[in-house]
Design an enzyme around this catalytic site. Structure first.
Site, PDB file in Angstrom:
ATOM      1  N   ASP A   8     151.119  12.650  20.009  1.00 30.89           N
ATOM      2  CA  ASP A   8     150.567  13.971  20.239  1.00 30.89           C
ATOM      3  C   ASP A   8     151.384  14.921  19.345  1.00 30.89           C
ATOM      4  OD1 ASP A   8     149.295  16.193  21.555  1.00 30.89           O
ATOM      5  OD2 ASP A   8     151.131  16.452  22.736  1.00 30.89           O
ATOM      6  N   ASP A  10     151.600  18.952  19.747  1.00 34.79           N
ATOM      7  CA  ASP A  10     152.193  20.093  20.447  1.00 34.79           C
ATOM      8  C   ASP A  10     153.047  19.623  21.625  1.00 34.79           C
ATOM      9  OD1 ASP A  10     150.883  22.071  18.839  1.00 34.79           O
ATOM     10  OD2 ASP A  10     149.022  21.656  19.902  1.00 34.79           O
ATOM     11  N   GLY A  45     147.813  20.340  26.338  1.00 31.29           N
ATOM     12  CA  GLY A  45     146.952  19.197  26.019  1.00 31.29           C
ATOM     13  C   GLY A  45     145.471  19.475  26.189  1.00 31.29           C
ATOM     14  N   ILE A  46     145.139  20.665  26.676  1.00 39.31           N
ATOM     15  CA  ILE A  46     143.737  21.024  26.939  1.00 39.31           C
ATOM     16  C   ILE A  46     143.151  21.714  25.695  1.00 39.31           C
ATOM     17  CG2 ILE A  46     142.234  22.365  28.493  1.00 39.31           C
ATOM     18  CD1 ILE A  46     143.738  20.076  29.925  1.00 39.31           C
ATOM     19  N   ARG A  48     140.925  24.016  22.998  1.00 33.83           N
ATOM     20  CA  ARG A  48     140.842  25.480  22.911  1.00 33.83           C
ATOM     21  C   ARG A  48     139.777  26.052  23.859  1.00 33.83           C
ATOM     22  NH1 ARG A  48     139.891  27.621  17.025  1.00 33.83           N
ATOM     23  NH2 ARG A  48     141.586  26.115  16.691  1.00 33.83           N
ATOM     24  N   SER A 115     144.292  19.558  18.784  1.00 30.06           N
ATOM     25  CA  SER A 115     144.389  20.833  18.067  1.00 30.06           C
ATOM     26  C   SER A 115     143.635  20.791  16.740  1.00 30.06           C
ATOM     27  CB  SER A 115     145.853  21.182  17.803  1.00 30.06           C
ATOM     28  OG  SER A 115     145.917  22.293  16.929  1.00 30.06           O
TER      29      SER A 115
HETATM   30  C1  BG6 Z   1     146.888  21.031  22.300  1.00 27.85           C
HETATM   31  C2  BG6 Z   1     147.718  22.088  23.006  1.00 27.85           C
HETATM   32  O1  BG6 Z   1     147.697  20.193  21.554  1.00 27.85           O
HETATM   33  O2  BG6 Z   1     145.940  21.667  21.427  1.00 27.85           O
HETATM   34  C3  BG6 Z   1     146.802  23.057  23.739  1.00 27.85           C
HETATM   35  O3  BG6 Z   1     148.594  21.447  23.913  1.00 27.85           O
HETATM   36  C4  BG6 Z   1     145.797  23.648  22.776  1.00 27.85           C
HETATM   37  O4  BG6 Z   1     147.583  24.062  24.326  1.00 27.85           O
HETATM   38  C5  BG6 Z   1     145.022  22.530  22.086  1.00 27.85           C
HETATM   39  O5  BG6 Z   1     144.882  24.509  23.437  1.00 27.85           O
HETATM   40  C6  BG6 Z   1     144.005  23.047  21.060  1.00 27.85           C
HETATM   41  O6  BG6 Z   1     144.688  23.650  20.010  1.00 27.85           O
HETATM   42  P1  BG6 Z   1     144.051  24.542  18.865  1.00 27.85           P
HETATM   43  O7  BG6 Z   1     145.180  24.658  17.877  1.00 27.85           O
HETATM   44  O8  BG6 Z   1     142.872  23.787  18.304  1.00 27.85           O
HETATM   45  O9  BG6 Z   1     143.639  25.824  19.482  1.00 27.85           O
HETATM   46 MG    MG Z   2     151.188  18.093  23.857  1.00 24.37          MG
END
Ligand code: BG6
Ligand code: MG
Length: 216
Positions: A8, A10, A45-46, A48, A115
């Site tokens: 992962d 973040d 982990g959720i 956007r 992400s």
């Molecule tokens: C995850 C984060 O890795 O990515 C979440 O833990 C975040 O907090 C998700 O919402 C989506 O990220 P992004 O960068 O596409 O907005």
């Molecule tokens: Mg994470």
């Protein structure tokens, strides 16, 4: 036998949760309510849009789909100004040393992040070259805890799920790894990441051969 590691991003490779929090909090404040750090924990982990829906529900706000897209875009622009300042100094302690150990083996490395900013962040901190495959939010349709992100990572590495080990800091991410039929190393608190096969506080001091001996 473990032949591939799925990381992962973040909270595992870099700590971006604080920037997500700042950007979501600004949005919530603009909409007239606040979110706590504790509430933000549940967003780890959720994806956007799933995060946005949880936040709006928390603030009792109902928006149209196009308004939601506008707010998510605004939040992301703010988030990008915060993460664009990240450098190699922001890589979490022990990660580089752990990658050095991996490079001495035949183990392949993939990113498994929901992400959409993952590639940009990896480039910014100078780690993108380390990865054999990158699965990010642009390549998946379902966020964690759905296993899609990790199953796609295994396919790109040419491995079966049983040959993969996932590294995750979020409850939803650990569940995604388990739902994919993989072994999961939790990075964080063992009392929170109860479904992980083994949990470490961070990468500092993890010895690769010793870690692998748990999964033989
Ligand atoms: C995850 C984060 O890795 O990515 C979440 O833990 C975040 O907090 C998700 O919402 C989506 O990220 P992004 O960068 O596409 O907005
Ligand atoms: Mg994470």
């Amino acid at each position: 036998m473990i032949k591939g590691f799925l990381f992962d991003l973040d909270g595992v490779i870099v700590e971006t949760a604080i920037f997500h929090y700042q950007a979501w909090r600004k949005m919530a404040n603009d909409l007239g309510f606040d979110i706590s750090e504790e509430f933000n924990e549940g967003l780890k982990g959720i994806s956007r849009m799933d995060s946005l829906n949880l936040i709006l529900e928390h603030g009792n706000i109902v928006l149209t789909e196009s308004e939601k897209i506008d707010w998510a875009t605004k939040k992301n622009e703010h988030y990008l100004t915060l993460v664009s300042k990240m450098t190699a100094n922001d890589i979490l302690p022990g990660v580089k040393e752990f990658f050095t150990q991996i490079k001495q083996t035949d183990i392949k490395i993939a990113l498994g992040s929901v992400s959409k900013n993952a590639k940009m962040i990896l480039e910014g901190v100078g780690l993108i070259i380390e990865f054999d495959a990158i699965i990010d939010g642009t390549k998946i349709t379902k966020g964690k805890p759905d296993p899609e992100v990790f199953l796609k990572g295994a396919v790109e590495l040419g491995l079966s799920p049983e040959e993969c080990l996932v590294f995750e800091d979020a409850v939803a991410g650990v569940e995604a790894g388990k739902n994919a039929g993989m072994k999961v190393v939790g990075i964080g608190n063992a009392e929170v990441l109860t479904k992980a096969d083994i949990v470490f506080g961070g990468f500092e001091g993890i010895e690769l051969t010793q870690l692998l001996s748990n999964f033989q």
